[in-house]
Design an enzyme around this catalytic site. Structure first.
Site, PDB file in Angstrom:
ATOM      1  N   ASP A 368      -7.746  14.170   5.533  1.00 12.90           N
ATOM      2  CA  ASP A 368      -8.838  13.829   4.608  1.00 12.90           C
ATOM      3  C   ASP A 368      -8.337  12.876   3.525  1.00 12.90           C
ATOM      4  OD1 ASP A 368     -11.240  14.421   2.641  1.00 12.90           O
ATOM      5  OD2 ASP A 368     -11.790  15.426   4.509  1.00 12.90           O
ATOM      6  N   ASP A 536     -29.591  12.223   7.307  1.00 14.13           N
ATOM      7  CA  ASP A 536     -30.922  11.756   7.678  1.00 14.13           C
ATOM      8  C   ASP A 536     -30.884  11.191   9.081  1.00 14.13           C
ATOM      9  OD1 ASP A 536     -30.264   8.805   7.505  1.00 14.13           O
ATOM     10  OD2 ASP A 536     -29.913   9.351   5.411  1.00 14.13           O
ATOM     11  N   GLU A 616      -5.325  37.544  11.857  1.00 12.83           N
ATOM     12  CA  GLU A 616      -6.347  36.513  11.630  1.00 12.83           C
ATOM     13  C   GLU A 616      -6.182  35.369  12.633  1.00 12.83           C
ATOM     14  OE1 GLU A 616      -7.433  36.653   6.891  1.00 12.83           O
ATOM     15  OE2 GLU A 616      -5.497  35.810   7.463  1.00 12.83           O
TER      16      GLU A 616
HETATM   17  C1  GLA Z   1     -16.287  14.661  -0.414  1.00 13.87           C
HETATM   18  C2  GLA Z   1     -16.402  15.349   0.919  1.00 13.87           C
HETATM   19  C3  GLA Z   1     -15.291  16.353   1.075  1.00 13.87           C
HETATM   20  C4  GLA Z   1     -13.965  15.640   0.947  1.00 13.87           C
HETATM   21  C5  GLA Z   1     -13.886  14.893  -0.360  1.00 13.87           C
HETATM   22  C6  GLA Z   1     -12.647  14.020  -0.437  1.00 13.87           C
HETATM   23  O1  GLA Z   1     -16.573  15.511  -1.457  1.00 13.87           O
HETATM   24  O2  GLA Z   1     -17.651  15.936   1.083  1.00 13.87           O
HETATM   25  O3  GLA Z   1     -15.377  17.023   2.300  1.00 13.87           O
HETATM   26  O4  GLA Z   1     -13.807  14.766   2.027  1.00 13.87           O
HETATM   27  O5  GLA Z   1     -15.008  14.059  -0.556  1.00 13.87           O
HETATM   28  O6  GLA Z   1     -12.557  13.310  -1.623  1.00 13.87           O
END
Ligand code: GLA
Length: 733
Positions: A368, A536, A616
């Site tokens: 991310d 959307d 888990e």
């Molecule tokens: C947004 C997205 C999160 C993450 C952050 C990263 O808030 O919805 O899932 O990717 O940005 O900055």
């Protein structure tokens, strides 16, 4: 052919399997809307239209002594402004002479097999499995030359009709378009409810149902995106309509920018509904002979309640709006590092998370935010799409190779439409950000929005993102957009054309998305805008799924996913298991419950797997196996809402049924446990009454009829606490 033109009555009847839609050309060339509802068999429905002499509702000049024919009371197919219809208008232009009026009348029509296409805009398409026909109705204003082509796409088998319009300036000088709606539809009653979907960041698409009342009631967005706050999907239905019964009409706009959906009950208790681009700060110049396409609206009617209406949209969007490899192919179970690390990670840490995940059967690792430029917090770096090799401890390719060596695919997060002031891109091109000279810009998450109406900005972003995607075998992209537009002013447009920027931004975005998804057909793209801020139907044309909400609390998600299900298929709902207690709400829920909820979406994990206990981890393994087993039932099956978690305090329940009705998955989550609780019976849906089913491989079998009409008694001992869950897997005996 699903479009019938009757040249004696001058009616056009559009037929789908279970609905009919009719319009009629009447005297003086006006096009009236006569009917939309349950199937009629070619009848001329204009007998329903009544006329009377009403004071203050004027008449077209040519009516001569007839004072009963008034545009102000007649049902219009595309209402005009300034020529005697005082209700919500569909179109407004500022003409060459400075007047605002238009008067559109029938000029010609074309009917053909196949579906019209809107260049540069998302639209539903026909294919070898699903046919569609098109009606093009051309209307003209004799005195200004304004021409409007109304498009109707009829998907007979899907019970879907689409509408859009092309507006052409057939004069010899520029005009301004200040309103250009996609849809106008008139009902000869107001005894209906209007259902809209409202919300906020981290709580999107909550359902609101209110009776239509006199005056204008509307939802819309001026945020530059469709928004978390109101969704461009609206339902009209009988007051008594339920999941299983009643007349319902759904209207879904395929557009990701400013929109307006407005209903007006008028002086004679008729209701008009108009939907399209929001006319606020919309002023589009059309030079001589230039044309403008409105976005598309998809309409559906069901006489069998809200459940069937939703299923129409689910099927249509899954098969005839979503495109690309992952429309059909099973999407990988993913793990995303965001809620595990936020910005604080190294390449080695990511590989460690991936190692643990691979052992459990997770198939895709998603890196991310935080991997590029100077992006170690959310104050900087957006715009600098250069890999931070120091942080990743090597090149992107090296990291991806390590992840691939674990048997996992690799995915990446990007936010291409944005720029931080603290970035090399902004330092070089401050005018590439939307802002108004002489005014301090509104900041949101400390970022500005890039001016996607400008070609050089789009080209730069496209090239830099392509460079990243080409530098390593990347198989998934999360395309984020984390603020709304403000200070909308483009350095590339003259002062009198600033009213075009909002829409040009969306067109620019669509152009980039079209190019990038074509260039990387094997990449799975997921849309995101701080969760579900741009969830959307427009985005679904480019990306088959969208992160549904930044709220990953399983119990909150019940309501979010419930509201989302009215207009959008489960296959479009990005949903993950996150840590408990949840980071947003502090609520504790079991891994089972989090799994059950996330499984009603694209399914993945977003937590630090290394912190999980061996027990888990074993549950995660089983969840993934279970999800894979039921994947096609969940993604392609029919979806049934059994209870509304916003109204029912005791439990939430929903169900998937395979197309051949041989299997089904029922999901139940308790909300509020009670001491000495009453027994719970759940009436199942969609099963074949004549088939026998086993539940969770039980020895005994139950007929579909018994489970539908008698119900299923939820085992008392299984659901005794808050937030427990139970999945019933039904298979034909
Ligand atoms: C947004 C997205 C999160 C993450 C952050 C990263 O808030 O919805 O899932 O990717 O940005 O900055």
């Amino acid at each position: 052919m699903s479009i019938i033109y009757n040249n004696i009555n001058n009616t056009f009847t559009l037929q789908t399997k279970h609905s009919s839609y009719q319009l009629k050309i009447v005297d003086l060339g006006y096009v009236l809307h006569t009917y939309y509802g349950n199937t009629i068999y070619g009848d001329d429905m204009s007998y329903l239209i009544q006329m009377a002499n009403r004071c203050f509702s004027g008449n077209p000049y040519e009516c001569s002594l007839d004072r009963c024919f008034s545009l102000d009371t007649l049902p219009q197919e595309y209402s005009c402004f300034g020529t005697g219809d005082y209700r919500i208008h569909s179109i407004q232009t500022i003409n060459q002479d400075g007047s605002y009026a238009s008067d559109l009348r029938y000029s010609s029509h074309k009917i053909y097999a196949g579906k019209y296409h809107l260049e540069g805009l998302p639209s539903m398409y026909a294919d070898k499995d699903t046919a569609a026909d098109t009606l093009e109705l051309t209307l003209k204003d004799k005195s200004t030359g304004l021409t409007v082509v109304l498009y109707y796409g009829v998907f007979e088998d899907l019970d879907i009709i689409t509408r859009a319009a092309k507006i052409v300036n057939n004069s010899n000088a520029p005009i301004k378009l200040t309103k250009a709606s996609s849809l106008c539809i008139d009902f000869n009653e107001m005894n209906m409810d209007m259902i809209t979907f409202y919300g906020r960041h981290a709580m999107e698409r909550l359902m609101q149902r209110t009776p239509i009342h006199h005056g204008i009631q509307s939802v819309g967005s001026l945020r530059g995106t469709s928004s978390h706050h109101y969704n461009p999907f609206v339902i009209f239905c009988d007051h008594a309509a339920t999941e299983e019964s009643g007349n319902c009409y759904g209207f879904s706009l395929l557009y990701s920018g400013n929109f307006l959906a407005a209903a007006e009950a008028d002086q004679i208790n008729n209701t008009r509904f108009v939907m399209g681009i929001n006319p606020d700060q919309f002023c589009f110049q059309l030079n001589a002979q230039e044309c403008f396409f409105t976005p598309e609206v998809a309409l559906s009617y069901s006489s069998e309640g809200l459940g069937a209406l939703s299923q129409n949209f689910h099927k249509a969007y899954r098969n005839n709006l979503c495109r690309g490899k992952y429309k059909k192919a099973r999407r990988p179970v993913l793990i995303n590092n965001w809620e595990a690390t936020f910005f604080d990670f190294t390449g080695d840490q990511l590989v460690n998370i991936a190692k643990d995940a691979a052992e459990l059967g997770i198939e895709l690792f998603v890196m991310d935010d935080g991997w590029f430029g100077d992006r170690n917090d959310d104050f900087r770096g957006l715009g600098d799409w250069v890999v931070n090799e120091e942080k990743l401890q090597g090149s992107l390719k090296e990291l991806v190779d390590k992840i691939n060596a674990l048997g996992m695919k690799f995915g990446i997060w990007v936010e291409p439409e944005m720029v931080n002031e603290n970035s090399d891109l902004y330092r070089k091109h401050p005018d590439w950000a939307l802002q108004i000279p002489g005014r301090l810009p509104n900041l949101s998450r400390h970022q500005l929005v890039l001016d996607f109406s400008r070609k050089e900005v789009r080209d730069y972003i496209y090239d830099s993102i392509c460079k990243v995607l080409e530098s390593a075998p990347i198989e998934y992209v999360k395309w984020d957009m984390n603020r709304n537009l403000a200070d909308v002013w483009s350095a590339a447009l003259p002062t009198d054309r600033q009213g075009e920027v909002f829409h040009r931004y969306v067109l620019g975005l669509y152009e980039v998305l079209e190019k990038i998804t074509n260039r990387f057909p094997d990449i799975l793209f997921e849309g995101c805008s701080g969760g579900g801020g741009r969830f959307d139907a427009g985005m679904l044309y480019y990306f088959p799924q969208s992160w549904c909400s930044d709220d990953t609390d399983a119990i909150e998600r019940l309501e979010i996913q419930y509201g989302t299900s009215y207009g959008y298929p489960v296959s479009s709902v990005g949903s993950h298991v996150s840590v408990s207690p949840n980071q947003q709400t502090g609520r504790e829920t079991s891994l089972d419950t989090r799994g059950t909820v996330a499984m009603s979406g694209t399914f993945g994990y977003e937590l630090d797997i290394s912190k999980m206990t061996p027990e888990e981890k074993e549950i995660v393994k089983q969840q993934i196996k279970h999800f894979k087993k039921y994947y096609f039932l969940i993604q392609d099956g029919s979806y049934y809402r059994i209870s509304n978690p916003g109204e029912n305090n005791d439990y939430a329940a929903w169900q998937f049924v395979s197309q051949d009705r041989s299997s089904s998955l029922v999901n139940i989550v308790t909300l509020h446990a009670r001491a000495n609780a009453p027994f719970m019976h759940i009436k199942l849906k969609g099963l074949d009454p004549e088939k026998q089913y086993r539940i969770n491989e039980s020895k005994e079998t139950y007929s579909g009829a018994a489970l539908i009409y008698g119900g299923y008694p939820v085992p008392y001992e299984k659901l005794t606490n808050d937030y427990q869950s139970l999945q019933l897997c039904l298979s034909e005996a």
